[in-house]
Scaffold this active site. Structure first.
Site, short mmCIF file in Angstrom:
data_model
loop_
_atom_site.label_atom_id
_atom_site.label_comp_id
_atom_site.label_asym_id
_atom_site.label_seq_id
_atom_site.Cartn_x
_atom_site.Cartn_y
_atom_site.Cartn_z
N ILE A 9 -60.81 -41.83 65.36
CA ILE A 9 -60.79 -40.42 65.80
C ILE A 9 -61.53 -40.23 67.12
N THR A 10 -62.47 -41.13 67.44
CA THR A 10 -63.23 -40.98 68.69
C THR A 10 -62.48 -41.55 69.90
N GLN A 12 -58.89 -42.15 72.41
CA GLN A 12 -57.97 -41.23 73.11
C GLN A 12 -57.01 -40.55 72.15
N ASP A 13 -56.24 -41.35 71.39
CA ASP A 13 -55.20 -40.77 70.53
C ASP A 13 -55.81 -39.97 69.39
N ASP A 56 -66.22 -48.62 58.54
CA ASP A 56 -65.84 -49.58 59.58
C ASP A 56 -64.60 -50.31 59.11
N LEU A 57 -63.71 -50.61 60.05
CA LEU A 57 -62.48 -51.31 59.68
C LEU A 57 -62.75 -52.72 59.15
N LEU A 78 -55.61 -45.46 63.50
CA LEU A 78 -55.59 -45.63 64.96
C LEU A 78 -56.70 -46.56 65.44
N SER A 124 -47.70 -51.38 68.44
CA SER A 124 -47.71 -51.34 69.90
C SER A 124 -46.54 -52.08 70.53
N GLU A 126 -46.88 -53.92 72.90
CA GLU A 126 -47.40 -55.26 73.23
C GLU A 126 -46.80 -56.31 72.30
N TYR A 148 -54.38 -59.78 71.07
CA TYR A 148 -54.19 -58.38 70.65
C TYR A 148 -52.76 -58.16 70.15
N ARG A 183 -58.21 -41.18 78.63
CA ARG A 183 -58.00 -42.62 78.53
C ARG A 183 -59.27 -43.37 78.96
P1 NAP Z 1 -58.98 -46.34 71.94
O1 NAP Z 1 -59.18 -45.16 72.83
O2 NAP Z 1 -59.45 -47.68 72.37
O3 NAP Z 1 -59.65 -45.99 70.52
C1 NAP Z 1 -59.89 -46.98 69.56
C2 NAP Z 1 -60.63 -46.36 68.40
O4 NAP Z 1 -60.85 -47.37 67.41
C3 NAP Z 1 -62.01 -45.78 68.75
O5 NAP Z 1 -62.19 -44.58 68.04
C4 NAP Z 1 -62.96 -46.84 68.21
O6 NAP Z 1 -64.22 -46.35 67.87
C5 NAP Z 1 -62.20 -47.26 66.96
N1 NAP Z 1 -62.66 -48.53 66.41
C6 NAP Z 1 -62.70 -49.74 67.04
N2 NAP Z 1 -63.18 -50.68 66.22
C7 NAP Z 1 -63.47 -50.07 65.04
C8 NAP Z 1 -63.99 -50.52 63.80
N3 NAP Z 1 -64.35 -51.79 63.59
N4 NAP Z 1 -64.15 -49.62 62.80
C9 NAP Z 1 -63.81 -48.31 62.99
N5 NAP Z 1 -63.31 -47.84 64.14
C10 NAP Z 1 -63.14 -48.70 65.15
O7 NAP Z 1 -57.43 -46.50 71.59
P2 NAP Z 1 -56.22 -45.45 71.76
O8 NAP Z 1 -55.65 -45.60 73.13
O9 NAP Z 1 -56.63 -44.13 71.25
O10 NAP Z 1 -55.14 -46.09 70.78
C11 NAP Z 1 -55.10 -45.75 69.40
C12 NAP Z 1 -54.38 -46.86 68.64
O11 NAP Z 1 -53.06 -47.00 69.12
C13 NAP Z 1 -55.01 -48.25 68.76
O12 NAP Z 1 -54.81 -48.91 67.53
C14 NAP Z 1 -54.20 -48.92 69.84
O13 NAP Z 1 -54.25 -50.33 69.69
C15 NAP Z 1 -52.82 -48.34 69.55
N6 NAP Z 1 -51.91 -48.22 70.69
C16 NAP Z 1 -52.31 -47.58 71.83
C17 NAP Z 1 -51.42 -47.44 72.88
C18 NAP Z 1 -51.83 -46.72 74.14
O14 NAP Z 1 -51.11 -46.86 75.15
N7 NAP Z 1 -52.90 -45.93 74.13
C19 NAP Z 1 -50.11 -47.93 72.76
C20 NAP Z 1 -49.74 -48.55 71.57
C21 NAP Z 1 -50.63 -48.69 70.52
P3 NAP Z 1 -65.47 -46.33 68.92
O15 NAP Z 1 -65.36 -45.01 69.62
O16 NAP Z 1 -66.63 -46.45 68.02
O17 NAP Z 1 -65.27 -47.50 69.85
O1 G4F Z 2 -53.45 -50.53 81.29
P1 G4F Z 2 -53.42 -51.89 80.71
O2 G4F Z 2 -54.72 -52.57 80.49
O3 G4F Z 2 -52.57 -51.77 79.37
P2 G4F Z 2 -51.78 -52.84 78.46
O4 G4F Z 2 -52.32 -54.20 78.60
O5 G4F Z 2 -50.32 -52.64 78.72
O6 G4F Z 2 -52.16 -52.33 77.00
C1 G4F Z 2 -52.14 -50.95 76.65
O7 G4F Z 2 -50.87 -50.61 76.21
C2 G4F Z 2 -50.45 -51.25 74.99
C3 G4F Z 2 -49.04 -50.75 74.68
O8 G4F Z 2 -48.11 -51.55 75.35
C4 G4F Z 2 -51.44 -50.90 73.90
F1 G4F Z 2 -51.04 -51.46 72.73
C5 G4F Z 2 -52.82 -51.40 74.28
O9 G4F Z 2 -53.76 -51.01 73.27
C6 G4F Z 2 -53.22 -50.72 75.59
O10 G4F Z 2 -53.36 -49.34 75.36
O11 G4F Z 2 -52.54 -52.86 81.63
C7 G4F Z 2 -51.21 -52.55 82.01
C8 G4F Z 2 -50.71 -53.54 83.06
C9 G4F Z 2 -50.91 -55.03 82.67
O12 G4F Z 2 -49.73 -55.73 82.99
C10 G4F Z 2 -52.02 -55.51 83.56
O13 G4F Z 2 -51.97 -56.88 83.92
O14 G4F Z 2 -51.47 -53.35 84.25
C11 G4F Z 2 -51.81 -54.63 84.79
N1 G4F Z 2 -53.01 -54.49 85.62
C12 G4F Z 2 -53.06 -54.73 86.96
N2 G4F Z 2 -54.30 -54.56 87.42
C13 G4F Z 2 -54.25 -54.14 85.21
C14 G4F Z 2 -55.06 -54.18 86.35
N3 G4F Z 2 -54.73 -53.78 84.00
C15 G4F Z 2 -56.05 -53.45 83.91
N4 G4F Z 2 -56.54 -53.06 82.72
N5 G4F Z 2 -56.88 -53.50 85.01
C16 G4F Z 2 -56.43 -53.85 86.25
O15 G4F Z 2 -57.19 -53.90 87.23
#
Ligand code: NAP
Ligand code: G4F
Length: 320
Positions: A9-10, A12-13, A56-57, A78, A124, A126, A148, A183
């Site tokens: 919950i803490t 982004q999503d 905790d997860l 999440l 994801s 990914e 991941y 984010r």
């Molecule tokens: P995020 O901002 O990194 O948030 C991750 C959350 O997980 C935080 O609240 C974090 O808590 C919590 N967490 C991490 N480890 C934990 C543990 N051991 N026990 C309990 N809580 C824990 O991620 P998000 O962008 O909101 O994404 C939400 C979910 O969607 C994730 O599973 C991510 O992999 C997936 N996802 C994201 C995207 C995207 O583009 N954003 C796309 C596809 C899938 P703390 O605040 O304590 O660190």
């Molecule tokens: O923003 P990114 O770090 O996101 P990435 O790796 O696509 O992962 C995110 O999206 C996934 C869904 O497809 C989620 F599941 C995952 O939790 C996360 O939210 O990187 C995006 C792209 C990559 O190809 C990376 O190589 O941007 C490229 N990139 C280029 N320069 C960079 C940078 N990425 C980061 N983080 N930092 C850079 O300086």
């Protein structure tokens, strides 16, 4: 009154989903883990409307206790170690939280009320990794390229397996990249928009970046959490791809962000090998036609609007 439990919950999503569920009249509960510095920044504005529970997860007993106490109608999982580069530095921790953690949440539900609690897993794009076809849909095979991505494939299939083994209502949302002003700054869109704002305001000299050619299908987090909720409102549990259907390069992202503040991106951007990955996901492009058809889901914010919204928020946050 419906109640929901959100792990992560803490994040982004989690913060956007909590807002959406509160608007819909849910009692919203969240899992938070203990830290020496409490920072619940993204949900601080909701503090008096949500209930936080320590768990905790990595700890089944704490998760089971929370599920027992709250007995929610819906659980949204999440929580994850969600930053791809960290998954090479901490592959075991990533597996423990992002893969096995899903089983722990599912087990907690199975022990408490497997038929009465609906479950959403944050899968994801990914998982598609080295893509086998483009665009990617629900039947595209997975070929993850990072620890991941591998962990998310496990989380995806264990959700499918609990659905098939125990008849649980468990769904997996295969979400493509989604961003917002909330984010984390380590992800490329926010890293770019924060740097652009700081460079414009004279607080930073340059943007150091990795692979400019990588292509992603980026959307707005506020739109994507609506799809999560819709998935749990269906009669039958099914998995869905959620994506914008449009692909841009990291170069496009950088150019649009600098253009928005009237700066030439090439004068302020330096490529740095430090940000290149051991194995890259070159491109992701989602086909969300099933979500559009079955859920009636449509994204409302375009890529350009999203980047401008993020730059504006970062200008404000940095004192502009
Ligand atoms: P995020 O901002 O990194 O948030 C991750 C959350 O997980 C935080 O609240 C974090 O808590 C919590 N967490 C991490 N480890 C934990 C543990 N051991 N026990 C309990 N809580 C824990 O991620 P998000 O962008 O909101 O994404 C939400 C979910 O969607 C994730 O599973 C991510 O992999 C997936 N996802 C994201 C995207 C995207 O583009 N954003 C796309 C596809 C899938 P703390 O605040 O304590 O660190
Ligand atoms: O923003 P990114 O770090 O996101 P990435 O790796 O696509 O992962 C995110 O999206 C996934 C869904 O497809 C989620 F599941 C995952 O939790 C996360 O939210 O990187 C995006 C792209 C990559 O190809 C990376 O190589 O941007 C490229 N990139 C280029 N320069 C960079 C940078 N990425 C980061 N983080 N930092 C850079 O300086």
């Amino acid at each position: 009154m419906k109640s929901a439990l959100i792990t992560g919950i803490t994040g982004q999503d989690g913060s956007y989903l909590a807002e959406l569920l509160l608007d819909k009249g849910y009692a919203v509960h969240g899992v938070v883990r203990r830290s020496s510095t409490e920072s619940f920044e993204r949900v601080a504005h909701l503090a008096d409307r949500i209930t936080l529970h320590q768990a905790d997860l990595n700890d089944l007993a704490s998760l089971t206790t929370v599920v027992q106490e709250v007995h929610p109608s819906e659980v949204y999982n999440l929580a994850a170690q969600s930053f791809v580069p960290t998954s090479w530095k901490q592959p075991l921790l990533t597996s423990d939280i992002t893969a096995i953690g899903v089983t722990r949440v599912l087990e907690a539900i199975r022990l408490v009320d497997p038929k009465g609690i609906k479950f959403y897993q944050a899968s994801s794009s990914e998982m598609f990794g080295k893509v086998r076809e483009s665009p990617q849909n629900e039947s595209t095979p997975f070929h993850p390229r990072s620890p991941y991505g591998v962990a998310k494939v496990y989380g995806h299939f264990i959700t499918v397996n609990y659905r098939e083994s125990y008849g649980m209502y468990g769904v997996s949302g295969i979400l493509f990249n989604h961003e917002s002003p909330r984010r984390g700054k380590e992800f490329v869109p926010r890293k770019v928009t924060d740097a652009v704002a700081r460079i414009k305001l004279g607080l930073q000299k340059e943007l150091r970046i990795g692979n400019l050619e990588a292509r992603r299908d980026w959307g707005y987090a506020g739109d994507y959490v609506r799809a999560m909720w819709l998935m749990l409102q269906q009669e039958r549990p099914e998995d869905f791809v959620v994506a914008s259907g449009k692909m841009h390069t990291v170069r496009d992202l950088v150019r649009i962000a600098f253009d928005h503040v009237g700066l030439d991106w090439q004068k302020h951007t330096v490529q740095d090998p430090k940000f290149m990955r051991p194995a890259e996901v070159d491109l992701l492009l989602g086909d969300a036609s099933k979500a559009r058809r079955v859920l009636g889901w449509e994204p409302e914010v375009s890529f350009e609007q999203l980047i401008r919204m993020m730059v504006d928020a970062d200008l404000k946050r940095n004192g502009g």
